[in-house]
Design a protein around this motif. Structure first.
Motif, short mmCIF file in Angstrom:
data_model
loop_
_atom_site.label_atom_id
_atom_site.label_comp_id
_atom_site.label_asym_id
_atom_site.label_seq_id
_atom_site.Cartn_x
_atom_site.Cartn_y
_atom_site.Cartn_z
N GLY A 149 16.74 8.14 1.93
CA GLY A 149 16.57 9.58 1.82
C GLY A 149 17.01 10.37 3.03
N ALA A 150 17.43 9.69 4.08
CA ALA A 150 17.87 10.38 5.30
C ALA A 150 19.14 9.71 5.82
CB ALA A 150 16.77 10.33 6.36
N GLU A 151 19.78 10.36 6.74
CA GLU A 151 21.05 9.84 7.25
C GLU A 151 20.82 8.90 8.43
OE1 GLU A 151 23.62 13.12 7.99
OE2 GLU A 151 23.73 13.69 5.87
N TYR A 152 19.97 7.90 8.23
CA TYR A 152 19.74 6.87 9.23
C TYR A 152 20.45 5.59 8.78
CZ TYR A 152 15.71 9.94 10.16
OH TYR A 152 14.89 11.02 10.40
N ASP A 153 21.02 4.88 9.74
CA ASP A 153 21.67 3.61 9.41
C ASP A 153 20.74 2.43 9.60
OD1 ASP A 153 24.39 4.68 8.96
OD2 ASP A 153 24.25 5.23 11.07
#
Length: 308
Positions: free
Chosen positions: A244-248
């Motif tokens: 749901g977020a732009e974390y890798d």
């Protein structure tokens, strides 16, 4: 409405909350009566314990748009860790003890960063330099922040300056640092009544490292098995966060405050690179890191090197 907004980072810890209160007091003593402390998230139990003990009011949750507003940042500088509208604000001053990254301003500012264990130690020095009175309540908040960030002086980030400040502050605050500090840390160490989402986000920060966006959360505990017993539900919460977020990558650090060790839980893209950063192998997405307690000094630097 304040004309100078003072706040620490998102997912605030004790240093972020207390330093905002302390900095607001410094500004008032320095002639800025409109300075006001705010917070960018909910209080954790440890911080609440400190505020209650020293009868300090919690800062108001910041909801204002900061466009063209005057702000002072404490305990952080990276924009992704700050208020959503920080890039449109007029940053007057920064007091911090972290790395400097992803930070820029349109105008000159006062910037004070020192490689100390705690922002509150820097603020203590600022009060002493100005010969401002440190009231017992402010002394208690300073001491609480130092104890929190240094894990009761056990963290490798803790310097002789932090220890000297704490020694002076415990007299001003009227407490025994060891006895009070252990109770404060224990107040924030239980996770049995917290949801998985609360655990992974309670003290989490986002870092840009090379081509990766890395979310690193840390939870202090007196029993790491209390955390590991909930691994399945924690992994589900982390997976949902990653999608749901732009974390890798998400790294959850469970730190044993009694034995000064940590266990990491890692999920996401190229997660094995995180293990290589510490010269370990992941077993069921986890790895034990003996002697590792500091995110700032022992977690972030090796991961940054591995991903950059």
């Amino acid at each position: 409405m304040a004309s100078t907004y003072i706040f620490g980072h998102k997912s605030p810890d004790t240093d972020a909350i207390n330093s905002a209160i302390i900095m607001a007091e410094f500004e008032r003593l320095n002639g800025n009566d409109s300075a006001k402390a705010y917070r960018l998230g909910e209080l954790n139990p440890e911080t609440q314990y400190a505020l209650d003990y020293f009868k300090a009011e919690a800062p108001e949750l910041l909801s204002d748009d900061l466009t063209d507003k005057d702000v002072i940042l404490v305990d952080h500088n990276e924009f992704q860790q700050s208020a959503d509208s920080i890039e449109s604000a007029n940053i007057l001053h920064v007091v911090d003890h972290h790395r400097i990254a992803n930070f820029h301003t349109a105008a000159p500012l006062y910037y004070r960063a020192e490689p100390l264990g705690c922002t509150a130690t820097i603020l203590y020095k600022m009060f002493k330099e100005k010969e401002f009175e440190i009231k017992p309540q402010i002394a208690g908040l300073m001491l609480s922040a130092i104890i929190s960030d240094s894990l009761l002086f056990k963290s490798p980030t803790c310097t002789e300056q932090d220890k000297a400040a704490a020694q002076a502050l415990e007299n001003l605050a009227g407490v025994n640092a060891q006895e009070y500090g252990l109770e404060m840390l224990k107040a924030g160490a239980s996770t049995v009544d917290k949801s998985p989402v609360e655990i992974i986000n309670a003290d989490a920060k986002t870092f840009e490292m090379g081509d990766y966006s890395v979310r690193i959360g840390q939870v202090n505990t007196v029993d790491v098995n209390e955390i590991l017993a909930r691994q399945a539900e924690l992994e589900q919460a982390i997976t949902e966060t990653l999608s749901g977020a732009e974390y890798d990558i998400f790294v959850l650090v469970a730190t044993d405050i009694l034995n000064s060790d940590s266990t990491i839980l890692v999920l996401g893209k190229d997660k094995d690179k995180i293990a290589k950063a510490f010269d370990v192998e992941l077993d069921n997405n986890t790895a034990f890191l003996p002697g590792v307690v500091s995110r700032k000094k022992q977690i972030v630097p090796p991961i940054t090197a591995a991903l950059s």
